[in-house]
Design an enzyme around this catalytic site. Structure first.
Site, PDB file in Angstrom:
ATOM      1  N   LYS A  71       0.848  -1.204   0.000  1.00 42.74           N
ATOM      2  CA  LYS A  71       0.000   0.000   0.000  1.00 42.74           C
ATOM      3  C   LYS A  71       0.881   1.252   0.000  1.00 42.74           C
ATOM      4  CE  LYS A  71      -3.740  -2.532   2.080  1.00 42.74           C
ATOM      5  NZ  LYS A  71      -4.278  -3.136   3.287  1.00 42.74           N
ATOM      6  N   GLN A 115      -4.900  -2.298   9.581  1.00 42.65           N
ATOM      7  CA  GLN A 115      -4.707  -3.586   8.914  1.00 42.65           C
ATOM      8  C   GLN A 115      -5.259  -4.723   9.785  1.00 42.65           C
ATOM      9  OE1 GLN A 115      -3.576  -3.950   5.779  1.00 42.65           O
ATOM     10  NE2 GLN A 115      -3.822  -6.161   5.862  1.00 42.65           N
ATOM     11  N   ASP A 138     -11.621   2.012   4.066  1.00 47.59           N
ATOM     12  CA  ASP A 138     -11.922   0.586   3.892  1.00 47.59           C
ATOM     13  C   ASP A 138     -13.430   0.343   3.737  1.00 47.59           C
ATOM     14  OD1 ASP A 138      -9.892  -1.393   3.817  1.00 47.59           O
ATOM     15  OD2 ASP A 138      -9.373  -1.009   5.918  1.00 47.59           O
TER      16      ASP A 138
HETATM   17  N1  GUN Z   1      -6.750  -7.535   5.792  1.00 47.27           N
HETATM   18  C1  GUN Z   1      -7.072  -8.276   4.713  1.00 47.27           C
HETATM   19  N2  GUN Z   1      -7.796  -7.547   3.829  1.00 47.27           N
HETATM   20  C2  GUN Z   1      -7.934  -6.316   4.376  1.00 47.27           C
HETATM   21  C3  GUN Z   1      -8.571  -5.125   3.929  1.00 47.27           C
HETATM   22  O1  GUN Z   1      -9.187  -5.048   2.850  1.00 47.27           O
HETATM   23  N3  GUN Z   1      -8.490  -4.062   4.777  1.00 47.27           N
HETATM   24  C4  GUN Z   1      -7.833  -4.128   5.969  1.00 47.27           C
HETATM   25  N4  GUN Z   1      -7.828  -3.027   6.729  1.00 47.27           N
HETATM   26  N5  GUN Z   1      -7.233  -5.223   6.405  1.00 47.27           N
HETATM   27  C5  GUN Z   1      -7.278  -6.310   5.605  1.00 47.27           C
END
Ligand code: GUN
Length: 309
Positions: A71, A115, A138
């Site tokens: 990211k 995360q 998200d």
């Molecule tokens: N862990 C796995 N997929 C995601 C996601 O789309 N967002 C977040 N914040 N954590 C994740």
């Protein structure tokens, strides 16, 4: 399509061999990245600051560390600012809530991503509910999930939005079709079902208006349900779970799964056999995955734009 290829395709379809179109997300992610980078550059020119994404990583989970790093690299490529906040694996709920409150109050931060998964001692829902809804890139906050369910989304959840982009940009019409979603997670299964069944979409009426079935681990005779799908979305989290016998010939198959096996990564779909049956299929990995991060940055730009008003 040249006449000879068309004839071969008709014959091969009749005898059950199909050459599936491969719905790769990699090239598409590059294309959308280029579009987004231009929009970010415009934003920076008009506002004198870059959209800023703050990522929060708790603990040392290697997969999470890789996602967060990817990211950050994507932010760099597209001209966004990224900040990383790391907490130790033994961090308390209070400490994490304190960090989220600090990021909520920071006008320099436009999007916040915590995360997942979080360590056991921390209740994920408590944390996700604490993220400011206008910074919830998200789309996990109950207010944003509610708006999505009511058909007036503020943000689109990233992985489901990636699936819609694949369908839209490959001109796969889902309106009136039967879409079967296998998996009912908050992150993928439920929101993709909502979006496919919606009356309207920002991508147009052809990527919504589907008749949607949600199947899951308690569904009786799952293969009988999945074989009805014109569009099959696999979001179960089990390697190669969807086999050719579970897929109607000619179906479009979108594989959201990313599973780690000793021999490498694989999706929720048994790609090698299902591609003989499907008319179009995403490779896993290299399908929806590359689009998820781009959609996250798209939401971060939107969050930053929201603050212009
Ligand atoms: N862990 C796995 N997929 C995601 C996601 O789309 N967002 C977040 N914040 N954590 C994740």
């Amino acid at each position: 399509m040249p006449v000879l290829r068309l004839r071969f395709r008709l014959v091969s379809d009749t005898i059950g061999l199909m050459t599936a179109t491969i719905l790769s997300g990699k090239a598409m992610a590059k294309e959308i990245e280029a579009e987004l980078a231009e929009q970010v550059a415009d934003f920076v020119q008009n506002n004198g600051v870059a959209p800023c994404l703050a990522a929060v990583l708790v603990g040392e989970d290697p997969a999470s560390a890789v996602y967060v790093k990817n990211k950050r690299l994507a932010c760099e490529r597209m001209g966004l600012e990224s900040r990383l906040h790391k907490l130790p694996v033994e961090a308390t709920e209070e400490e994490l809530l304190g960090l989220v409150a600090q990021l909520n109050a920071d006008d320099g931060v436009h999007g916040i991503l915590v995360q997942l998964p979080l360590p056991r001692q921390i209740r994920s829902a408590k944390i996700l509910d604490a993220v400011h809804p206008l910074k919830d890139v998200d789309c996990f906050h109950p207010e944003n999930v509610g708006l999505l369910t009511q058909g007036r989304p503020r943000f689109l959840p990233c992985t489901p939005h990636g699936c819609l982009q694949i369908l839209h940009r490959h001109k796969i019409d889902v309106a009136g079709k039967h879409a079967v979603v296998v998996g009912r997670s908050e992150i993928v299964g439920k929101p993709i079902a909502t979006l496919l069944a919606a009356k309207d979409s920002h991508l147009g009426p052809k990527v919504c208006n589907a008749t949607v079935t949600i199947a899951h681990s308690r569904t009786s005779d799952l293969p009988a349900i999945t074989r009805q799908a014109d569009i099959l979305i696999a979001a179960i989290g089990q390697p190669k779970f969807i086999t050719a016998a579970m897929v109607k010939p000619g179906a479009v198959v979108i594989d959201v799964g990313i599973n780690r096996l000793p021999e490498g990564l694989c999706g929720d779909v048994d790609y090698e056999t299902v591609k003989e049956n499907a008319s179009a299929i995403t490779p896993g990995p290299g399908g929806v995955g590359p689009l998820t991060i781009v959609m996250l940055l798209h939401n971060t730009l939107q969050a930053a734009r929201g603050l212009e008003n």
